[in-house]
Write a protein that holds these residues in place. Structure first.
Motif, PDB file in Angstrom:
ATOM      1  N   THR A 152       0.847  -1.190   0.000  1.00  0.00           N
ATOM      2  CA  THR A 152       0.000   0.000   0.000  1.00  0.00           C
ATOM      3  C   THR A 152       0.883   1.240   0.000  1.00  0.00           C
ATOM      4  O   THR A 152       2.103   1.151   0.149  1.00  0.00           O
ATOM      5  N   LYS A 153       0.259   2.396  -0.144  1.00  0.00           N
ATOM      6  CA  LYS A 153       0.977   3.666  -0.108  1.00  0.00           C
ATOM      7  C   LYS A 153       0.245   4.628   0.817  1.00  0.00           C
ATOM      8  O   LYS A 153      -0.975   4.535   0.992  1.00  0.00           O
ATOM      9  N   LEU A 154       0.995   5.542   1.390  1.00  0.00           N
ATOM     10  CA  LEU A 154       0.432   6.561   2.262  1.00  0.00           C
ATOM     11  C   LEU A 154      -0.302   7.604   1.427  1.00  0.00           C
ATOM     12  O   LEU A 154       0.177   8.007   0.363  1.00  0.00           O
ATOM     13  N   GLU A 155      -1.456   8.044   1.917  1.00  0.00           N
ATOM     14  CA  GLU A 155      -2.169   9.125   1.240  1.00  0.00           C
ATOM     15  C   GLU A 155      -2.820  10.032   2.263  1.00  0.00           C
ATOM     16  O   GLU A 155      -2.984   9.669   3.444  1.00  0.00           O
ATOM     17  N   THR A 156      -3.167  11.217   1.827  1.00  0.00           N
ATOM     18  CA  THR A 156      -3.850  12.163   2.695  1.00  0.00           C
ATOM     19  C   THR A 156      -4.891  12.938   1.897  1.00  0.00           C
ATOM     20  O   THR A 156      -4.697  13.220   0.712  1.00  0.00           O
ATOM     21  N   TYR A 157      -6.002  13.240   2.549  1.00  0.00           N
ATOM     22  CA  TYR A 157      -7.033  14.124   1.997  1.00  0.00           C
ATOM     23  C   TYR A 157      -7.022  15.411   2.815  1.00  0.00           C
ATOM     24  O   TYR A 157      -6.847  15.383   4.034  1.00  0.00           O
ATOM     25  N   LEU A 158      -7.219  16.544   2.172  1.00  0.00           N
ATOM     26  CA  LEU A 158      -7.340  17.809   2.878  1.00  0.00           C
ATOM     27  C   LEU A 158      -8.481  18.595   2.256  1.00  0.00           C
ATOM     28  O   LEU A 158      -8.446  18.934   1.070  1.00  0.00           O
ATOM     29  N   ASP A 159      -9.523  18.863   3.048  1.00  0.00           N
ATOM     30  CA  ASP A 159     -10.705  19.579   2.566  1.00  0.00           C
ATOM     31  C   ASP A 159     -10.632  21.055   2.948  1.00  0.00           C
ATOM     32  O   ASP A 159     -10.265  21.407   4.077  1.00  0.00           O
ATOM     33  N   PHE A 160     -11.032  21.911   2.001  1.00  0.00           N
ATOM     34  CA  PHE A 160     -11.024  23.353   2.216  1.00  0.00           C
ATOM     35  C   PHE A 160     -12.463  23.855   2.388  1.00  0.00           C
ATOM     36  O   PHE A 160     -13.412  23.207   1.956  1.00  0.00           O
ATOM     37  N   PRO A 161     -12.661  25.013   3.004  1.00  0.00           N
ATOM     38  CA  PRO A 161     -14.006  25.521   3.298  1.00  0.00           C
ATOM     39  C   PRO A 161     -14.757  25.986   2.061  1.00  0.00           C
ATOM     40  O   PRO A 161     -14.161  26.247   1.010  1.00  0.00           O
ATOM     41  N   THR A 162     -16.080  26.127   2.205  1.00  0.00           N
ATOM     42  CA  THR A 162     -16.934  26.429   1.052  1.00  0.00           C
ATOM     43  C   THR A 162     -17.826  27.646   1.243  1.00  0.00           C
ATOM     44  O   THR A 162     -18.714  27.879   0.434  1.00  0.00           O
ATOM     45  N   CYS A 163     -17.600  28.443   2.275  1.00  0.00           N
ATOM     46  CA  CYS A 163     -18.400  29.648   2.496  1.00  0.00           C
ATOM     47  C   CYS A 163     -17.471  30.851   2.640  1.00  0.00           C
ATOM     48  O   CYS A 163     -16.612  30.886   3.525  1.00  0.00           O
ATOM     49  N   TRP A 164     -17.658  31.841   1.782  1.00  0.00           N
ATOM     50  CA  TRP A 164     -16.784  33.024   1.728  1.00  0.00           C
ATOM     51  C   TRP A 164     -17.581  34.257   2.120  1.00  0.00           C
ATOM     52  O   TRP A 164     -18.779  34.361   1.839  1.00  0.00           O
ATOM     53  N   ASP A 165     -16.888  35.233   2.730  1.00  0.00           N
ATOM     54  CA  ASP A 165     -17.606  36.442   3.157  1.00  0.00           C
ATOM     55  C   ASP A 165     -17.960  37.354   1.983  1.00  0.00           C
ATOM     56  O   ASP A 165     -18.700  38.333   2.155  1.00  0.00           O
ATOM     57  N   GLY A 166     -17.451  37.059   0.781  1.00  0.00           N
ATOM     58  CA  GLY A 166     -17.811  37.821  -0.406  1.00  0.00           C
ATOM     59  C   GLY A 166     -17.082  39.136  -0.565  1.00  0.00           C
ATOM     60  O   GLY A 166     -17.321  39.866  -1.535  1.00  0.00           O
ATOM     61  N   ARG A 167     -16.165  39.459   0.354  1.00  0.00           N
ATOM     62  CA  ARG A 167     -15.465  40.752   0.312  1.00  0.00           C
ATOM     63  C   ARG A 167     -13.944  40.602   0.347  1.00  0.00           C
ATOM     64  O   ARG A 167     -13.246  41.196  -0.456  1.00  0.00           O
ATOM     65  N   ASN A 168     -13.452  39.833   1.290  1.00  0.00           N
ATOM     66  CA  ASN A 168     -12.021  39.799   1.571  1.00  0.00           C
ATOM     67  C   ASN A 168     -11.337  38.613   0.898  1.00  0.00           C
ATOM     68  O   ASN A 168     -11.819  37.486   0.976  1.00  0.00           O
ATOM     69  N   LEU A 169     -10.212  38.895   0.264  1.00  0.00           N
ATOM     70  CA  LEU A 169      -9.419  37.833  -0.357  1.00  0.00           C
ATOM     71  C   LEU A 169      -8.488  37.166   0.634  1.00  0.00           C
ATOM     72  O   LEU A 169      -7.935  36.098   0.366  1.00  0.00           O
TER      73      LEU A 169
END
Length: 309
Positions: free
Chosen positions: A199-216
């Motif tokens: 087998t091999k090592l793996e990783t998942y990383l999830d990012f958020p899905t709600c933005w304030d609509g103003r700030n980068l």
């Protein structure tokens, strides 16, 4: 389209986390930074629960980007902009030019090793080490997924940037984003797994899905985006596709560590539960919007070409 086995962290580990939180590449060693306070720390209890609730959630719609490691360096243009060698060592994917001084403008003027080449974004995570030697990923797939309110989802704006995970975690419970597994087995773990032979090592990383609509960006590189918790809150009303990294490493067994920071000093011995990831969006705006229109909004699954499979 590649079929994936998503590791799921056990219910006990998830509950503990919520309760406690309330390719050969070039190498540039990192210096010992004077302070690391700009790294975001542990999320609050609500966000910890939202992160845990996403584990195992499949994207209803998606498009993909296939990348590989471009280089390795002690830089972090989000947390330590303009400060070469100050950060612990990161593995950079996609944009070949990413360095401590990268901006949206500089990324757009460079090239990428991703497919499609329309994605000039910079992605990076701490470098993995096995027995003290750096290991480049075997493959990196970036999934952009519709997991809720897909018809209303908007393309991430150029220049959007954020950090996910807790590089300062001192226990697995302090970083619900860290998720390690082996390629042929489940469940997963917030710390390294001793993957068996074959087998091999793996990783998942999830990012958020709600933005304030103003700030980068925001002061801690996180507050302008939040994880969906049943809905996007009024403070962060703009729905984004979920960005998910799936990284596979050509290693198994033990002897694993990460580039990280201990007591303000950069090391290569950080544990797996300090895993984190960064994103700077430099997509070609037209091509990104085409994928939103073709794939995310109507609930279709697409490949790297941005067309329904």
């Amino acid at each position: 389209m590649r079929r994936r086995l998503r590791g799921v962290i056990g219910a006990t580990a998830t509950t503990i986390a919520v309760l406690v939180i309330g390719v050969v590449v070039s190498y540039q060693p990192a210096g010992a930074g004077p302070q690391h306070g700009s790294h975001p720390g542990a999320v609050d209890q609500q966000q910890a629960r939202a992160i845990a609730d996403q584990v195992g959630v499949q994207g209803v719609s998606e498009f993909r980007v296939a990348c590989s490691s471009s280089h390795r360096a002690g830089n972090d243009p989000i947390v330590f902009p303009g400060q070469t060698g100050v950060s612990h060592v990161h593995e950079f994917f996609g944009n070949r030019s990413t360095n401590a001084s990268s901006t949206t403008t500089s990324l757009k003027a460079a090239t990428t090793n991703c497919n499609p080449v329309a994605d000039l974004s910079a992605y990076w995570v701490p470098t993995l080490y096995k027995n003290g030697q750096p290991v480049a990923p075997e493959s990196v797939t970036v999934y952009y997924q519709g997991i809720h309110d897909m018809a209303q989802a908007k393309a991430p704006p150029q220049g959007l940037r954020y950090v996910v995970g807790n590089s300062k975690a001192v226990s697995p419970a302090e970083n619900p984003s860290a998720r390690w597994s082996c390629t042929t087995q489940s469940p997963s773990s917030p710390d390294f797994m001793n993957c068996p032979s074959g087998t091999k090592l793996e990783t998942y990383l999830d990012f958020p899905t709600c933005w304030d609509g103003r700030n980068l960006d925001s002061a801690n590189h996180r507050d302008h985006v939040v994880f969906w918790a049943g809905s996007c809150p009024g403070t962060h009303p703009v729905v984004l596709p979920r960005l998910e990294l799936l990284i596979t490493y050509p290693v198994n067994g033990g002897g694993l560590s990460l580039g990280g920071t201990v007591n303000g000093v950069n090391t290569t011995t950080a544990p797996g539960f300090t895993f984190h990831g960064d994103f700077m969006n430099a997509w070609d705006a037209n091509e990104l919007q085409r994928r939103m229109t073709n794939c995310i909004n109507p609930g279709r699954k697409c490949g790297t070409d941005g067309n329904p499979a």
